[in-house]
Design an enzyme around this catalytic site. Structure first.
Site, PDB file in Angstrom:
ATOM      1  N   SER A   8      13.531  29.148  49.621  1.00  0.00           N
ATOM      2  CA  SER A   8      12.358  29.537  50.416  1.00  0.00           C
ATOM      3  C   SER A   8      11.697  30.748  49.780  1.00  0.00           C
ATOM      4  CB  SER A   8      12.773  29.935  51.841  1.00  0.00           C
ATOM      5  OG  SER A   8      13.540  28.925  52.470  1.00  0.00           O
ATOM      6  N   ASP A  12      15.832  38.729  55.327  1.00  0.00           N
ATOM      7  CA  ASP A  12      15.408  37.329  55.104  1.00  0.00           C
ATOM      8  C   ASP A  12      14.698  36.760  56.330  1.00  0.00           C
ATOM      9  OD1 ASP A  12      16.577  37.438  52.553  1.00  0.00           O
ATOM     10  OD2 ASP A  12      18.527  36.864  53.360  1.00  0.00           O
ATOM     11  N   HIS A  14      14.494  33.263  48.351  1.00  0.00           N
ATOM     12  CA  HIS A  14      15.844  33.252  48.906  1.00  0.00           C
ATOM     13  C   HIS A  14      16.434  31.857  48.712  1.00  0.00           C
ATOM     14  CE1 HIS A  14      19.170  34.430  51.434  1.00  0.00           C
ATOM     15  NE2 HIS A  14      19.055  33.278  52.062  1.00  0.00           N
ATOM     16  N   ASN A  46       9.564  37.417  48.623  1.00  0.00           N
ATOM     17  CA  ASN A  46      10.959  37.268  48.211  1.00  0.00           C
ATOM     18  C   ASN A  46      11.280  35.791  48.073  1.00  0.00           C
ATOM     19  OD1 ASN A  46      13.751  38.092  47.773  1.00  0.00           O
ATOM     20  ND2 ASN A  46      14.187  37.286  49.819  1.00  0.00           N
TER      21      ASN A  46
HETATM   22  C1  GAR Z   1      18.171  33.511  42.801  1.00  0.00           C
HETATM   23  O1  GAR Z   1      18.932  32.372  43.134  1.00  0.00           O
HETATM   24  C2  GAR Z   1      17.501  34.078  44.021  1.00  0.00           C
HETATM   25  O2  GAR Z   1      17.070  33.096  44.932  1.00  0.00           O
HETATM   26  C3  GAR Z   1      18.611  34.886  44.618  1.00  0.00           C
HETATM   27  O3  GAR Z   1      19.238  35.502  43.537  1.00  0.00           O
HETATM   28  C4  GAR Z   1      19.100  34.645  42.397  1.00  0.00           C
HETATM   29  C5  GAR Z   1      18.517  35.455  41.270  1.00  0.00           C
HETATM   30  O4  GAR Z   1      18.501  34.721  40.087  1.00  0.00           O
HETATM   31  N1  GAR Z   1      18.124  35.843  45.554  1.00  0.00           N
HETATM   32  C6  GAR Z   1      18.802  36.234  46.619  1.00  0.00           C
HETATM   33  O5  GAR Z   1      19.900  35.811  46.882  1.00  0.00           O
HETATM   34  C7  GAR Z   1      18.084  37.257  47.465  1.00  0.00           C
HETATM   35  N2  GAR Z   1      18.756  37.409  48.721  1.00  0.00           N
HETATM   36  P1  GAR Z   1      17.710  35.266  38.845  1.00  0.00           P
HETATM   37  O6  GAR Z   1      18.140  36.727  38.664  1.00  0.00           O
HETATM   38  O7  GAR Z   1      18.171  34.406  37.695  1.00  0.00           O
HETATM   39  O8  GAR Z   1      16.266  35.127  39.127  1.00  0.00           O
END
Ligand code: GAR
Length: 214
Positions: A135, A144, A108, A106
């Site tokens: 991360s 997480d 995060h 994942n």
């Molecule tokens: C990213 O910033 C990722 O780190 C976050 O969602 C966004 C997805 O962007 N993930 C989380 O918050 C997971 N808990 P994307 O759809 O453009 O890849």
């Protein structure tokens, strides 16, 4: 054989796009074998051919376990080497984590263990953090909470709001995720009892990667 990646995504899919672009450019020896979403309207789904898309609305299932079981069966059907959460915004239940133990990654948007959960950028600002970042970690049953493999840091700048900070973090998320996926695809990354091994060596502190922040 290219590593088989099952991607889980709930939204925009920019991390998925970075993965697809790297595969296309020949810098990631992998193949996206399915994109799985809890949101039929997720833009991430549009980034791959229809044959690779799986989406169901969790509300149409009896409970979380039933949705997770359907998702897990669909993931298993594409025989992935790695399950890659790229902006997947649902918590994975213990059973699905167990089924793909040590094979779920994942990304995060925080420097874990700081700011688990949602709204990480605003929370970093509210906490007065001088640095923030992203991360990549193994997924376990704790939100997480799995072992962190690699992190990238960006500065928090005067005048930042959650949007400017999120954009700066996203710019390092893509190369950070790709770096870890390259290790995974090359067979250099493994988990043993939930702890990362790189080239067979136990990683005691996360890799700290530097990328030019936007
Ligand atoms: C990213 O910033 C990722 O780190 C976050 O969602 C966004 C997805 O962007 N993930 C989380 O918050 C997971 N808990 P994307 O759809 O453009 O890849």
């Amino acid at each position: 054989m290219p590593a088989r990646l099952a991607i889980l995504a709930s939204g925009r899919g920019s991390n998925l796009q970075a993965i697809l672009d790297a595969i296309h450019a020949g810098t990631l020896d992998a193949q996206v074998v399915g994109v799985f979403s809890d949101r039929p309207d997720a833009h991430a789904l549009q980034r791959v051919p229809e044959a690779l898309r799986w989406t169901r609305r969790p509300k149409t299932f009896a409970d979380r376990a039933a949705f997770d079981a359907a998702l897990a069966d669909a993931i298993a059907a594409v025989a992935p080497d790695w399950v890659v959460c790229a902006g997947y915004m649902r918590i994975l239940g213990a059973e699905i984590v167990q089924r793909f133990a040590d094979r779920i990654l994942n990304i995060h948007p925080s420097l874990l263990p700081r700011h688990k959960g949602l709204h990480t950028h605003q929370r970093a600002l509210d906490a007065g953090d001088a640095e923030h970042g992203a991360s990549v970690h193994f997924v376990n049953a704790e939100l997480d909470g799995g072992a962190v493999i690699a992190q990238a840091t960006v500065p928090v700048l005067p005048g930042d709001d959650a949007d400017t900070l999120a954009a700066r973090v996203l710019a390092v998320e893509h190369p950070l995720f790709l770096h870890v996926l390259q290790l995974a695809a090359a067979g250099r990354l493994r988990a043993c009892d939930g702890l990362p091994l790189i080239d067979g060596q136990r990683l005691f502190t996360p890799l700290s990667l530097q990328f030019p922040a936007s």
